[in-house]
Write an enzyme that holds these catalytic residues in place. Structure first.
Site, PDB file in Angstrom:
ATOM      1  N   LYS A  14       0.836  -1.208   0.000  1.00 38.42           N
ATOM      2  CA  LYS A  14       0.000   0.000   0.000  1.00 38.42           C
ATOM      3  C   LYS A  14       0.869   1.255   0.000  1.00 38.42           C
ATOM      4  CE  LYS A  14      -2.292  -1.089   3.832  1.00 38.42           C
ATOM      5  NZ  LYS A  14      -1.695  -2.388   4.179  1.00 38.42           N
ATOM      6  N   ARG A  89     -10.031  -0.105   8.561  1.00 44.31           N
ATOM      7  CA  ARG A  89      -9.570  -1.482   8.768  1.00 44.31           C
ATOM      8  C   ARG A  89     -10.620  -2.335   9.465  1.00 44.31           C
ATOM      9  NH1 ARG A  89      -3.549  -0.082   8.839  1.00 44.31           N
ATOM     10  NH2 ARG A  89      -2.409  -2.017   9.083  1.00 44.31           N
ATOM     11  N   ARG A 128      11.461  -5.881   4.645  1.00 38.44           N
ATOM     12  CA  ARG A 128      11.235  -4.426   4.534  1.00 38.44           C
ATOM     13  C   ARG A 128      12.172  -3.620   5.430  1.00 38.44           C
ATOM     14  NH1 ARG A 128       5.260  -2.019   4.939  1.00 38.44           N
ATOM     15  NH2 ARG A 128       5.230  -2.871   7.049  1.00 38.44           N
ATOM     16  N   ARG A 161      10.974  -1.929  11.029  1.00 36.12           N
ATOM     17  CA  ARG A 161       9.886  -1.599  11.948  1.00 36.12           C
ATOM     18  C   ARG A 161       9.765  -2.696  12.995  1.00 36.12           C
ATOM     19  NH1 ARG A 161       4.598  -0.040   8.527  1.00 36.12           N
ATOM     20  NH2 ARG A 161       3.671  -1.280  10.183  1.00 36.12           N
ATOM     21  N   ARG A 172      -0.484  -9.782  12.848  1.00 36.49           N
ATOM     22  CA  ARG A 172      -0.999  -8.740  11.945  1.00 36.49           C
ATOM     23  C   ARG A 172      -1.760  -9.358  10.770  1.00 36.49           C
ATOM     24  NH1 ARG A 172       4.014  -5.685  10.362  1.00 36.49           N
ATOM     25  NH2 ARG A 172       2.647  -4.187   9.370  1.00 36.49           N
TER      26      ARG A 172
END
Ligand code: AMP
Length: 220
Positions: A14, A89, A128, A161, A172
């Site tokens: 996203k 969400r 990431r 992160r 998640r």
């Protein structure tokens, strides 16, 4: 006020899509994850309320999220075009968003669902890395920086992160399935959902979104 939504599981891309879209069309990019991380860093009351949920990979309560987004809408000029990334969400957030937009004589124009299989999401999340200074996104394998640990654009330090560590990723992804996935049906029924193959190259994904965003609106 035009509103588009980027919907997808963590790791679907996203943020990367948002970067490309806003470079071509002047959307106000509203990433609720980025807003919450900034609030946590600043130690604000919202940040203190959100921190525990974020660390565990759970959703921050709906009332906090709705307040955050309403404040953002109130702070911007009325004709702003928004690209919502990571919001809504939950069904509660989606219905509150509809009510909020209706009060502003607006509505959701398009919802782009970035659809990706679980193994791709896990590979993307674990690899990431993000620039501490400018927020640019990298991936250890797919988009490596020229110099390890250093941002190509601004020279800032790259970090992982806390919620991209393997232990939190499972939660998640589960949260997405249990609390967010029903929004796909909700927006399909409203006729605004556009499915995008998140496994495609970023340029193809961004091109697909731009092609729809730039189409002249019908019946508005
Ligand atoms: P993201 O950067 O979008 O992956 O968001 C990081 C974390 O912020 C999530 O795992 C949640 O804890 C929290 N968060 C972001 N957006 C929302 C939202 N719309 N509703 C609830 N929690 C959110």
């Amino acid at each position: 006020m035009n509103v588009i939504i980027l919907l997808g599981a963590p790791g679907a891309g996203k943020g990367t899509a948002a970067e490309g879209v806003k470079a071509a069309v002047p959307f106000m990019h509203v990433s609720t994850g980025d807003m919450l991380r900034a609030a946590v860093k600043a130690g604000s009351p919202t940040g203190r309320e959100a921190e525990g949920f974020m660390k565990r990979g759970e959703l921050v309560p709906d009332n906090v999220m709705i307040r955050l987004v309403e404040e953002k809408f109130d702070a911007e000029p009325p004709n702003t075009a928004y690209m919502l990334d990571g919001f809504p969400r939950t069904m509660e957030q989606a219905t509150m968003l509809d009510a909020s937009l209706a009060r502003r004589a607006s509505r959701v124009d398009h919802v782009f669902y970035l659809d990706a299989p679980r193994d791709l999401l896990i590979a993307r999340l674990t690899g990431r890395r993000i620039c501490r200074k400018c927020g640019a996104n990298y991936h250890m394998v797919n988009i490596p920086p020229k110099k390890s640990g250093v941002c190509d654009t601004c020279g800032g330090e790259l970090y992982q992160r806390a919620d991209d560590h393997e232990a939190t990723i499972g939660t998640r992804l589960e949260v997405f399935v249990k609390q967010t996935r029903s929004l796909i049906d909700y927006y399909t029924q409203r006729g605004v959902l556009v499915r995008v193959d998140a496994a495609d190259h970023r340029d193809k994904i961004i091109g697909h979104i731009l092609e729809i965003v730039r189409r002249p609106a019908v019946g508005q």
